[in-house]
Design a protein around this motif. Structure first.
Motif, PDB file in Angstrom:
ATOM      1  N   VAL A 215      33.604 -69.868 -79.572  1.00 57.60           N
ATOM      2  CA  VAL A 215      32.634 -69.664 -78.541  1.00 57.60           C
ATOM      3  C   VAL A 215      33.271 -70.127 -77.373  1.00 57.60           C
ATOM      4  O   VAL A 215      33.096 -69.514 -76.175  1.00 57.60           O
ATOM      5  N   ASN A 216      33.708 -71.293 -77.109  1.00 56.13           N
ATOM      6  CA  ASN A 216      33.761 -72.028 -76.058  1.00 56.13           C
ATOM      7  C   ASN A 216      35.307 -71.242 -75.463  1.00 56.13           C
ATOM      8  O   ASN A 216      35.402 -71.219 -74.302  1.00 56.13           O
ATOM      9  N   TYR A 218      36.434 -68.402 -76.143  1.00 60.89           N
ATOM     10  CA  TYR A 218      36.104 -67.084 -75.363  1.00 60.89           C
ATOM     11  C   TYR A 218      35.393 -67.111 -74.082  1.00 60.89           C
ATOM     12  O   TYR A 218      35.584 -66.521 -73.055  1.00 60.89           O
ATOM     13  N   SER A 219      34.282 -68.056 -73.996  1.00 60.16           N
ATOM     14  CA  SER A 219      33.783 -68.204 -72.597  1.00 60.16           C
ATOM     15  C   SER A 219      34.602 -68.507 -71.519  1.00 60.16           C
ATOM     16  O   SER A 219      34.712 -68.313 -70.299  1.00 60.16           O
ATOM     17  N   SER A 222      36.702 -65.662 -70.479  1.00 64.71           N
ATOM     18  CA  SER A 222      36.063 -64.772 -69.814  1.00 64.71           C
ATOM     19  C   SER A 222      35.761 -64.964 -68.279  1.00 64.71           C
ATOM     20  O   SER A 222      35.829 -64.261 -67.425  1.00 64.71           O
ATOM     21  N   SER A 263      32.463 -77.093 -73.208  1.00 63.07           N
ATOM     22  CA  SER A 263      31.223 -76.494 -72.536  1.00 63.07           C
ATOM     23  C   SER A 263      30.934 -77.237 -71.322  1.00 63.07           C
ATOM     24  O   SER A 263      30.372 -76.302 -70.430  1.00 63.07           O
ATOM     25  N   ILE A 266      33.195 -75.664 -68.724  1.00 68.85           N
ATOM     26  CA  ILE A 266      32.969 -74.172 -68.453  1.00 68.85           C
ATOM     27  C   ILE A 266      31.779 -73.976 -67.429  1.00 68.85           C
ATOM     28  O   ILE A 266      31.708 -73.140 -66.959  1.00 68.85           O
ATOM     29  N   ASN A 299      22.157 -69.572 -70.440  1.00 66.23           N
ATOM     30  CA  ASN A 299      22.988 -70.647 -71.301  1.00 66.23           C
ATOM     31  C   ASN A 299      22.413 -71.882 -71.227  1.00 66.23           C
ATOM     32  O   ASN A 299      22.255 -72.557 -72.284  1.00 66.23           O
TER      33      ASN A 299
END
Length: 334
Positions: A215-216, A218-219, A222, A263, A266, A299
């Motif tokens: 998940v991290n 991919y974020s 992106s 995260s 991010i 988020n």
């Protein structure tokens, strides 16, 4: 990339619309200027193709004034178009007939004293498929290497974590053992208080499981490349690591739990995008600002409603990213 694009445009405009190649040599007779000419409704026009890199070189040419000269400037994207304005001013081209071509999105901007037929023919050639396939190729230097590098470090650290969790802790390779995470540098308040300050950074590259990592990353992939392009690699690195450290400090101050993950950093990138959207709202528009704000709030809401998420780290990273982004300039401001 600009030189290849200019050659493709010249080839297209000569073949499709009957422009003729011209030969204008430099004073030292070592280089040629890319020009074509054509008669339109009884008037003769000369198109002079230039790029960001060749602007200063115009001084070495004696460009004749026997025709209506139109300068066509090719820029990589909207940000480089902004930075080219200073060079145009130095070369006294802002007052002359000028067409600006933004290669990435194939935008054609022109001043009032430019023949519209020339603009239409140039725009038609710009939309050619052959031009699209060549101009959109990304050079090695343009790739988001910092983002790729950060992702690689995170993946390597997870492989180490998974191996130790499976072999020594007798656990699963898909879920990290807490003792292994502490060993590798998770944020543990008691250990930081004893002087292990490196944990403010090392915890940014550790993850609790394969889903957490996925998940991290991919974020990060992106949003990271966009921030890297807007701010440049050095400033992007500063934003990322400052955000991650701020996230760890907030977590240390407001939470006693063991904390890990990328995260927080991010969230800092999201903060940097928000600052960019506000500073450049004339280009990005209010809709882009609302979109970024909605992503941030969604988020944060998810973090509040789900268990085992360090919301203090997220908030700290967001604040850190916004602060450092306010202090540095993005490319179009330089």
């Amino acid at each position: 990339m600009n030189e290849k694009t200019i050659k493709i445009v010249i080839k297209g405009i000569t073949q499709q619309y009957g422009y003729l190649l011209e030969d204008i040599r430099s004073r030292d007779d070592k280089s040629d200027l890319w020009t074509v000419s054509k008669d339109i409704n009884g008037d003769s026009y000369r198109l002079i193709f230039i790029s960001s890199q060749s602007l200063d070189g115009l001084k070495q040419y004696d460009i004749p004034e026997d025709k209506n000269n139109i300068y066509i400037l090719f820029s990589e994207d909207e940000f480089s178009m902004e930075s080219d304005t200073k060079a145009l001013s130095i070369n006294n081209l802002l007052e002359k007939p000028l067409i600006r071509v933004e290669i990435k999105d194939k935008k054609v901007n022109y001043c009032e004293n430019v023949n519209l037929q020339v603009v239409q023919e140039l725009a038609s050639v710009m939309s050619n498929n052959n031009l699209q396939s060549n101009s959109e190729k990304i050079s090695l230097a343009d790739k988001p290497w910092v983002t790729i590098g950060i992702i690689a470090i995170n993946v390597i650290m997870y492989l180490v974590t998974a191996y130790l969790s499976y072999v020594y802790a007798k656990g699963s390779m898909f879920n990290s053992d807490i003792n292994v995470l502490v060993l590798l540098g998770a944020k543990v308040n008691e250990l930081i208080a004893k002087g292990q300050y490196y944990r403010f950074i090392s915890c940014m590259f550790l993850h609790g499981g394969i889903v957490h990592l996925g998940v991290n990353m991919y974020s990060l992939y992106s949003i990271g490349p966009m921030v890297e392009k807007v701010y440049g690699k050095a400033k992007y690195s500063a934003i990322y690591f400052t955000s991650g450290i701020c996230a760890s400090i907030f977590s240390y101050i407001f939470s006693t739990s063991v904390s890990i993950g990328a995260s927080g950093a991010i969230f800092g990138l999201l903060g940097a995008v928000l600052v960019f959207a506000i500073k450049a709202k004339g280009k990005t528009g209010k809709g882009f600002i609302r979109s970024i704000l909605s992503v941030i709030f969604i988020n944060i809401f998810i973090g509040v409603t789900l268990p085992n998420i360090d919301n203090f780290a997220h908030i700290g990273g967001l604040i850190g990213g916004m602060l450092i982004a306010f202090l540095v300039s993005f490319k179009a401001e330089e």
